[in-house]
Enzyme design. Structure first.
Site, PDB file in Angstrom:
ATOM      1  N   GLU A 145      12.697  -1.999  -0.029  1.00 59.56           N
ATOM      2  CA  GLU A 145      11.838  -0.819   0.128  1.00 59.56           C
ATOM      3  C   GLU A 145      10.708  -0.800  -0.892  1.00 59.56           C
ATOM      4  OE1 GLU A 145      12.111   0.627   2.782  1.00 59.56           O
ATOM      5  OE2 GLU A 145      14.102  -0.073   3.342  1.00 59.56           O
ATOM      6  N   HIS A 148       8.022  -2.968   0.360  1.00 57.15           N
ATOM      7  CA  HIS A 148       7.153  -2.298   1.339  1.00 57.15           C
ATOM      8  C   HIS A 148       6.046  -1.528   0.623  1.00 57.15           C
ATOM      9  CE1 HIS A 148       8.851  -3.206   5.187  1.00 57.15           C
ATOM     10  NE2 HIS A 148      10.025  -2.650   4.949  1.00 57.15           N
ATOM     11  N   GLU A 225       8.968  -6.529   8.175  1.00 58.36           N
ATOM     12  CA  GLU A 225      10.368  -6.591   7.745  1.00 58.36           C
ATOM     13  C   GLU A 225      10.698  -7.970   7.171  1.00 58.36           C
ATOM     14  OE1 GLU A 225      12.606  -4.064   7.522  1.00 58.36           O
ATOM     15  OE2 GLU A 225      10.819  -2.903   8.024  1.00 58.36           O
TER      16      GLU A 225
END
Length: 297
Positions: A145, A148, A225
């Site tokens: 995360e 990201h 992803e």
């Protein structure tokens, strides 16, 4: 292998975003061609509509997304010490500001990041993630995360949502105009072979644009992803933690609190939709493929 994957996924993301942008411009040109007799006018419509949606999404994205997923903000480390410190540590390693922290009361393990940039970012995890994963696995997920955020995927998601919303608005506008019989092509243009062909192509583009937008948005999500998986390994230096976490996420039950419009943001498909006829509309790449790539690192 790690840095080759990162470079390859960045290039693919660039291609998808370029195609997405061209789709919006082409749709605007088609609208202008059909209803104003001037494709330049249609392109200007598309630019204005997209700009409006971009402003709306950028100014409200985090709070709106967290509200849709029933996420509760954690204000200090005393409320969830392990989670807070893991996010703090990974943010430090990734050299990004500490994001806001949210918890979703859902037994299924999952997580996502959102925001407009690293300075205005947030990470949400489910209670299931905190109870079912060990520290090594949690570190892999949090690294994913934070990646990201560091890779500006959160901004790409915001832009993709704005582009999709703009396309939906323009297509709805076209449908309403057609319903009321609007259209300003000259009769001479309509009667010519070239004019008739251009009209057919424009109308087809108007009705196929939402489908193309969905495919582009899903392709962007799947590609990011893979990139976040590789970047997580770069941060943690431990692919096994993320591999084990993905296996647990893949073998868990569907989420109850996830919002469908946010599904692509989660580390794993929150609704556990099994691949049917094609992967074109899948929000996530198959877990088996992701694990296979991680095992090669």
């Amino acid at each position: 292998m790690l840095y080759e994957q990162i470079a390859m996924n960045k290039r693919r993301t660039g291609y998808v975003m370029a195609g997405f942008t061209l789709l919006v411009v082409a749709l605007g040109a088609a609208l202008g061609d059909v209803f104003a007799g001037n494709w330049v006018t249609g392109c200007l419509w598309a630019v204005v509509v997209t700009a409006v949606y971009m402003v709306i999404m950028i100014s409200n994205s985090t709070d709106v997304v967290m509200s849709l997923n029933n996420a509760q903000e954690i204000k200090n480390e005393d409320q969830a010490p392990q989670l807070w410190h893991l996010i703090e540590d990974m943010a430090m390693v990734g050299q990004v500001p500490m994001p806001r922290v949210f918890i979703i009361d859902d037994a299924s393990p999952n997580a996502f990041a959102t925001g407009n940039n690293p300075e205005h970012s947030a990470v949400a995890v489910t209670t299931g993630l905190l109870t079912r994963l060990n520290r090594e696995e949690l570190e892999g997920v949090i690294g994913h995360e934070i990646s990201h955020i560091r890779n500006y995927d959160i901004r790409l998601q915001t832009i993709a949502l704005a582009l999709s919303a703009a396309i939906s608005f323009l297509v709805n506008l076209a449908s309403n105009l057609m319903w009321f019989g609007a259209g300003r092509r000259d009769d001479d243009d309509r009667d010519s072979a070239g004019g008739a062909l251009a009209m057919v192509v424009s109308i087809l583009l108007i009705f196929l644009a939402p489908l193309a937008a969905s495919i582009a948005q899903m392709a962007l999500s799947r590609n990011r992803e893979y990139l976040a998986d590789a970047s997580s390994v770069e941060l943690t230096r431990n692919p096994q933690g993320l591999i084990s976490a993905l296996e647990k996420i893949d073998n868990s039950e569907p989420m109850q609190e996830a919002d469908p419009s946010s599904a692509a943001m989660y580390i794993g498909d929150p609704f556990k939709n099994k691949r049917k006829m094609t992967d074109l509309f899948a929000t996530h790449p198959p877990i088996a493929d992701r694990i296979a790539r991680l095992e090669k690192m």
